[in-house]
Design an enzyme around this catalytic site. Structure first.
Site, PDB file in Angstrom:
ATOM      1  N   LEU A  59       0.872  -1.165   0.000  1.00  0.00           N
ATOM      2  CA  LEU A  59       0.000   0.000   0.000  1.00  0.00           C
ATOM      3  C   LEU A  59       0.913   1.219   0.000  1.00  0.00           C
ATOM      4  O   LEU A  59       1.992   1.202   0.604  1.00  0.00           O
ATOM      5  CB  LEU A  59      -0.900   0.031   1.245  1.00  0.00           C
ATOM      6  CG  LEU A  59      -1.976  -1.047   1.372  1.00  0.00           C
ATOM      7  CD1 LEU A  59      -2.729  -0.872   2.690  1.00  0.00           C
ATOM      8  CD2 LEU A  59      -2.950  -1.000   0.196  1.00  0.00           C
ATOM      9  N   ASP A  60       0.478   2.288  -0.657  1.00  0.00           N
ATOM     10  CA  ASP A  60       1.274   3.514  -0.649  1.00  0.00           C
ATOM     11  C   ASP A  60       1.483   3.994   0.782  1.00  0.00           C
ATOM     12  O   ASP A  60       0.686   3.705   1.686  1.00  0.00           O
ATOM     13  CB  ASP A  60       0.577   4.613  -1.454  1.00  0.00           C
ATOM     14  CG  ASP A  60       0.485   4.273  -2.934  1.00  0.00           C
ATOM     15  OD1 ASP A  60       1.295   3.459  -3.415  1.00  0.00           O
ATOM     16  OD2 ASP A  60      -0.404   4.826  -3.605  1.00  0.00           O
ATOM     17  N   GLU A  61       2.521   4.763   0.982  1.00  0.00           N
ATOM     18  CA  GLU A  61       2.898   5.214   2.322  1.00  0.00           C
ATOM     19  C   GLU A  61       1.736   5.860   3.078  1.00  0.00           C
ATOM     20  O   GLU A  61       1.542   5.616   4.270  1.00  0.00           O
ATOM     21  CB  GLU A  61       4.066   6.202   2.223  1.00  0.00           C
ATOM     22  CG  GLU A  61       4.544   6.723   3.555  1.00  0.00           C
ATOM     23  CD  GLU A  61       5.751   7.637   3.416  1.00  0.00           C
ATOM     24  OE1 GLU A  61       6.249   8.112   4.456  1.00  0.00           O
ATOM     25  OE2 GLU A  61       6.184   7.887   2.266  1.00  0.00           O
TER      26      GLU A  61
END
Length: 219
Positions: A53-55
């Site tokens: 998942l993106d940051e």
């Protein structure tokens, strides 16, 4: 780093509720602890990332506890056998309010993923529908058919509805939202367990940063 909330756990795998501003695994030029580091310490054993998942994206993240589970889960993601449903907040209703976005995505030298203007790129498909609206906040449900990097963020920006807080893909802050975080949440993860064949279906509650929008996401 705070304690990682566990939503589902067995001897083979864990589903956690990923907090914002957390890297899942190490990234070039980004030293420091990751979610996998923290989770491994928390469980007292090594864990393995099988997707990302993106940051700044929150919500359901699937992590393997064994090498065998890791191999099986990675293959399930390659075969699109894991159902992933996200909720995103945008500032206007997409047109049309529901549909499918399909494009070829390519990552530029600047690290930004864009829809390719030629025949090159990786196929990306997102099914979306508007599920709620209140006081300028529109809640959009996005179901991934493919899982490319930044896919939902790129596709909603293509519709002219970038995710609130997503400055990378065109969202522009208003004075009252100058420090607004990215409002993209991995809401649901569902799959057949690779080791037991049992159904696993996990939902992560919306974080407090999300506006209160009356909605009925799909089940």
């Amino acid at each position: 780093m705070t304690v990682i909330r566990i939503l589902h756990e067995d001897q083979h795998l864990v589903v956690v509720d990923k907090p914002a501003r957390t890297l899942v695994v190490a990234a070039p030029g980004r030293p420091g602890h990751t979610l996998i580091d923290q989770l491994s310490r928390q469980l007292g054993a090594r864990t393995y990332a099988v997707h990302r998942l993106d940051e700044d994206t929150t919500g359901t993240l699937l992590v393997a506890r064994t090498e065998a589970a890791r191999t099986a889960l990675e293959e399930m993601f390659r075969q699109h056998q894991v159902q992933r449903v996200y909720l995103a907040v945008v500032e206007r209703v997409p047109s049309p309010p529901a549909g499918t976005i399909e494009s070829l995505l390519v990552e530029g030298s600047d690290g930004v993923v864009r829809a390719a203007r030629t025949g090159r790129g990786r196929r990306a498909v997102t099914h979306y529908r508007t599920v709620g609206r209140e006081q300028g906040a529109v809640l959009v449900e996005c179901r991934l058919e493919t899982g490319r990097r930044n896919q939902i963020r790129v596709h909603l920006a293509e519709l002219g509805c970038p995710v609130v807080g997503d400055r990378k893909y065109g969202w522009r802050s208003r004075d009252r939202r100058r420090g607004q975080s990215l409002l993209l949440h991995a809401w649901r993860l569902a799959f057949a367990h690779p080791c037991t064949a049992s159904d696993v279906d996990v939902i992560a509650p919306l974080p407090p940063s999300f506006p209160r929008v009356t909605a009925r996401p799909s089940l």
